[in-house]
Design an enzyme around this catalytic site. Structure first.
Site, PDB file in Angstrom:
ATOM      1  N   LYS A   3      14.488  13.190 -24.419  1.00 19.56           N
ATOM      2  CA  LYS A   3      13.334  12.309 -24.211  1.00 19.56           C
ATOM      3  C   LYS A   3      12.665  11.969 -25.537  1.00 19.56           C
ATOM      4  O   LYS A   3      12.371  10.800 -25.815  1.00 19.56           O
ATOM      5  CB  LYS A   3      12.327  12.990 -23.291  1.00 19.56           C
ATOM      6  CG  LYS A   3      12.793  13.015 -21.859  1.00 19.56           C
ATOM      7  CD  LYS A   3      11.748  13.608 -20.968  1.00 19.56           C
ATOM      8  CE  LYS A   3      12.076  13.312 -19.535  1.00 19.56           C
ATOM      9  NZ  LYS A   3      11.998  11.894 -19.213  1.00 19.56           N
ATOM     10  N   SER A  31      -3.631  19.328   0.093  1.00 22.06           N
ATOM     11  CA  SER A  31      -3.949  17.993  -0.399  1.00 22.06           C
ATOM     12  C   SER A  31      -2.812  17.456  -1.272  1.00 22.06           C
ATOM     13  O   SER A  31      -2.347  16.320  -1.094  1.00 22.06           O
ATOM     14  CB  SER A  31      -5.254  18.054  -1.198  1.00 22.06           C
ATOM     15  OG  SER A  31      -5.398  16.918  -2.012  1.00 22.06           O
ATOM     16  N   ASP A  58       0.870  -1.178   0.000  1.00 23.13           N
ATOM     17  CA  ASP A  58       0.000   0.000   0.000  1.00 23.13           C
ATOM     18  C   ASP A  58       0.904   1.224   0.000  1.00 23.13           C
ATOM     19  O   ASP A  58       2.132   1.105  -0.066  1.00 23.13           O
ATOM     20  CB  ASP A  58      -0.928   0.022   1.233  1.00 23.13           C
ATOM     21  CG  ASP A  58      -2.186   0.839   0.960  1.00 23.13           C
ATOM     22  OD1 ASP A  58      -2.060   1.986   0.482  1.00 23.13           O
ATOM     23  OD2 ASP A  58      -3.303   0.325   1.199  1.00 23.13           O
ATOM     24  N   HIS A 101       6.178  28.072 -12.725  1.00 23.61           N
ATOM     25  CA  HIS A 101       6.895  27.329 -13.746  1.00 23.61           C
ATOM     26  C   HIS A 101       7.163  25.885 -13.361  1.00 23.61           C
ATOM     27  O   HIS A 101       6.853  24.980 -14.134  1.00 23.61           O
ATOM     28  CB  HIS A 101       8.131  28.029 -14.284  1.00 23.61           C
ATOM     29  CG  HIS A 101       8.459  27.414 -15.611  1.00 23.61           C
ATOM     30  ND1 HIS A 101       7.748  27.710 -16.748  1.00 23.61           N
ATOM     31  CD2 HIS A 101       9.290  26.412 -15.948  1.00 23.61           C
ATOM     32  CE1 HIS A 101       8.141  26.926 -17.726  1.00 23.61           C
ATOM     33  NE2 HIS A 101       9.077  26.145 -17.277  1.00 23.61           N
TER      34      HIS A 101
END
Lengths: 176, 524
Positions: free
Chosen positions: B330, B168, B105, B252
């Protein structure tokens, strides 16, 4: 997983929590850092926020720089505020005095204060004001109007490519 | 970490609905909640976008009044960023990170529950401002003073909503870091972690480093408004431009928070459907870390026009352009991964490929915006709108859709309907370009953003853009239908739903049981 969170996880959480709290503080730290940075470098047209000793210097009679005077009133407050002369041709190194005129249009006494800014930003540190009405609060009676002096000189070290310097004042009502 | 022996851990989910969904500490259920909430907010924010495009369908004011239009542009951004994209990525992280690192978990399951429930609370406070006197915030999502201080009753609620949503996300990020650093299965070294885990780990560090700065900035706004401070009020010695610096110091890195997990998703999906390992794994990790670092020193390219000295403009221009180096690494790695692979084009792969092409277009327009002298022309025009929608819609949102199609079989135990999904993809990818590509032209021609009306010469492209917008909006209902159909049934998914898939998540049955990896797997 076990009911108990392992102690290494707890330590990690505590550290990460500290980072988050620290970064909240860093956001506030940016405020003084920003001021210091602008004052040291003169970026953004920041000029010294107080009177400066006028120093002896050689007047550069061969050079003429245009100084423009701008006046603004913040938040549409009830002021009439304008420079008595819109622009001057000055020799770097020579001391000049000019005035701004302010009139309180309200029916009650108010206190005003002017903030100022120099454009272009590169010229800011070469624009020196030994005395200025903007260094102090300016109380006005209802309907009172008066001229307020500012003494300045342009440092002869002003970079050669700058021929025009604008001095802009914004008048704020701070009696609020 | 000890292996759980409590009998309760081997039970299924609690039978009571309230206990299962409101008191959940299970990473899979919380992940589902995050994703469902994000889906709901995606449609709420999307509805606002439809209102914006309806008003811009023709010149003149016909659908809404200008103040409401400004509320829509502001709320659309806030809802999409804080309500949809960030929670969707957090939901994916909750579901997949424990499965991918072989943990039972998240490190702090109860904190996880708290992080999630702050999200609806914050989102609802934000949405409730639309019904307050003076309406919702209308100053743009960047909340620049002094304009934002003219917001009515909604102002403090907006600030608190940003606080709550920020807390949050910070708590979620702390939980993710703790899970990744402390709960990996034996043998899973950092450099063996799946890239989705890597990109999320770095994103989580960005979150805890920057969201507190945003909280600080909006707190300063709050005290300026109600407690007499003058952080951003020139009359008291403050400076409104300073807000922009503080905001973009957060803002940014925030845009990389919204895109780094997407890089992880695409780096997971492309190898699967190319049936080849990812090309340049370690360079992907280092590129991600470089992007994260650079994101902290480029913020002022959002504010080239405030009157910065030349040296500042140059620094931020070159630093910004530097970001295209790791990003280029990438893109080339993804292309190299596909080189000579046995490619198939299931829906997750289609979305991932569209991501690579369209995100790169967004990257190029970003490079154009980075050129400081040119930016004076582009600033606050539709060119900027086109740019960030290419990186956020065809970038972040497409990657989330790719991820949902990719992992739906694992979550639900059913294969999604491939024909419906392909229809969703093709409608989306065509309409999204009809929607956003003309906005480049509008911006270059000088149409300003955040204005409900425009000059006649912008009429054609705006109408085309709006038509694309309505089709794109409607196509997302196919996505909703596809997800609902897949949850309710469909072809049974095997534990390894894609034959080229790699990773621990494919070693547990589909749907993933309520508890997985109670005994940590051994990673070789």
């Amino acid at each position: 997983m076990s009911k108990q969170t392992s102690s290494s996880t707890k330590r990690l959480i505590a550290k990460l929590g500290l980072v988050a709290v620290g970064m909240f503080g860093f956001g506030y730290l940016l405020v003084p850092l920003y001021d210091v940075f602008c004052q040291v470098t003169g970026l953004g047209g920041y000029v010294n926020k107080g009177p400066v000793e006028a120093r002896e210097m050689v007047v550069d009679e061969d050079r003429l720089v245009t100084v423009e005077f701008v006046a603004n009133v913040a938040n549409y407050a009830g002021w009439d505020f304008k420079p008595t002369v819109a622009r001057m041709r000055v020799h770097p190194g020579e001391l000049y005095t000019t005035t701004y005129y302010a009139k309180n249009l309200a029916n009650e006494a108010v206190v005003g204060r002017a903030n100022y800014n120099v454009a272009p930003g590169q010229a800011a540190r070469y624009f020196v004001k030994p005395s200025c009405f903007c260094f102090t609060e300016q109380p006005f009676a209802a309907g009172e109007g008066r001229e307020m002096p500012v003494t300045f000189y342009v440092d002869p070290d002003l970079p050669k490519h700058i021929n025009t310097v604008s001095l802009s004042y914004t008048f704020f009502d701070i009696s609020g | 970490m000890t292996v759980a022996t409590h009998a309760e851990h081997h039970d299924g989910p609690p039978s009571s609905f309230f206990k299962r969904w409101f008191l959940s500490t299970n990473h899979k259920d919380i992940g589902s909640l995050y994703l469902l909430w994000a889906l709901l907010m995606f449609f709420v924010g999307g509805t606002m976008a439809m209102i914006i495009r309806a008003e811009l369908f023709q010149p003149g004011l016909q659908v809404v009044d200008p103040h409401f239009f400004n509320q829509m542009t502001t709320m659309h951004a806030l809802v999409m960023i804080f309500g949809a994209v960030m929670p969707a990525f957090t939901g994916l992280a909750n579901w997949m990170i424990p499965l991918q690192v072989g943990a039972p978990d998240m490190a702090l399951p109860r904190l996880n529950n708290f992080s999630f429930w702050l999200l609806p609370a914050g989102s609802l406070i934000l949405l409730s401002t639309m019904f307050m006197p003076g309406g919702a915030p209308a100053s743009g999502w960047t909340m620049y003073p002094p304009l934002v201080l003219q917001t009515g009753m909604a102002f403090p609620f907006m600030v608190f909503a940003v606080h709550i949503l920020g807390i949050s996300s910070i708590l979620g990020a702390i939980n993710i870091i703790a899970t990744v650093l402390n709960m990996r299965a034996p043998g899973m070294t950092l450099m063996k972690m799946p890239l989705f885990v890597w990109t999320w780990l770095i994103t989580a560090f960005l979150l805890i480093a920057t969201l507190p700065v945003l909280s600080g900035a909006v707190t300063m706004l709050l005290t300026d408004q109600f407690f007499g401070t003058t952080f951003f009020y020139a009359g008291g010695g403050g400076d409104p431009v300073m807000y922009q610096h503080i905001f973009w110091f957060f803002g940014h890195p925030e845009v990389y928070i919204l895109i780094l997990p997407a890089f992880g998703i695409v780096s997971t999906i492309i190898p699967t459907f190319s049936r080849k390992p990812l090309f340049g794994y370690s360079s992907m990790v280092y590129a991600t870390a470089s992007i994260a670092f650079l994101s902290f020193i480029v913020w002022a390219h959002h504010m080239f026009t405030v009157g910065m000295p030349l040296s500042g403009e140059l620094f931020f221009m070159y630093a910004t352009m530097l970001i295209s180096v790791p990003t280029g690494v990438k893109v080339f790695n993804w292309v190299a991964t596909m080189w000579k692979g046995s490619l198939t084009f299931e829906t997750p792969m289609l979305f991932a490929l569209a991501f690579v092409v369209l995100f790169t277009i967004g990257g190029f327009s970003g490079l154009m915006l980075a050129i400081a002298p040119a930016d004076f022309q582009y600033h606050d025009t539709y060119f900027v709108v086109a740019h960030f929608h290419y990186v956020l819609v065809t970038g972040a949102v497409f990657s989330i859709m790719a991820a949902v199609y990719y992992w739906l079989p694992k979550w639900t135990g059913h294969m999604y309907n491939e024909r419906l999904a392909k229809l969703h993809f093709w409608l989306s990818v065509i309409s999204v370009n009809v929607l956003f590509f003309p906005q480049h032209f509008l911006g270059l021609a000088g149409m300003p953003r955040r204005i409900p009306d425009y000059s006649l010469q912008f009429a054609e492209w705006n109408m085309i853009s709006s038509i694309g917008g309505f089709v794109y909006g409607a196509s997302q209902l196919l996505f909703l239908a596809g997800v609902i159909i897949c949850i309710r049934g469909g072809k049974k998914a095997p534990s390894k739903a894609w034959d080229g898939a790699k990773g621990l998540e494919w070693e547990v049955p589909s749907p993933a049981p309520f508890h997985t990896f109670d005994t940590p797997p051994l990673v070789k």
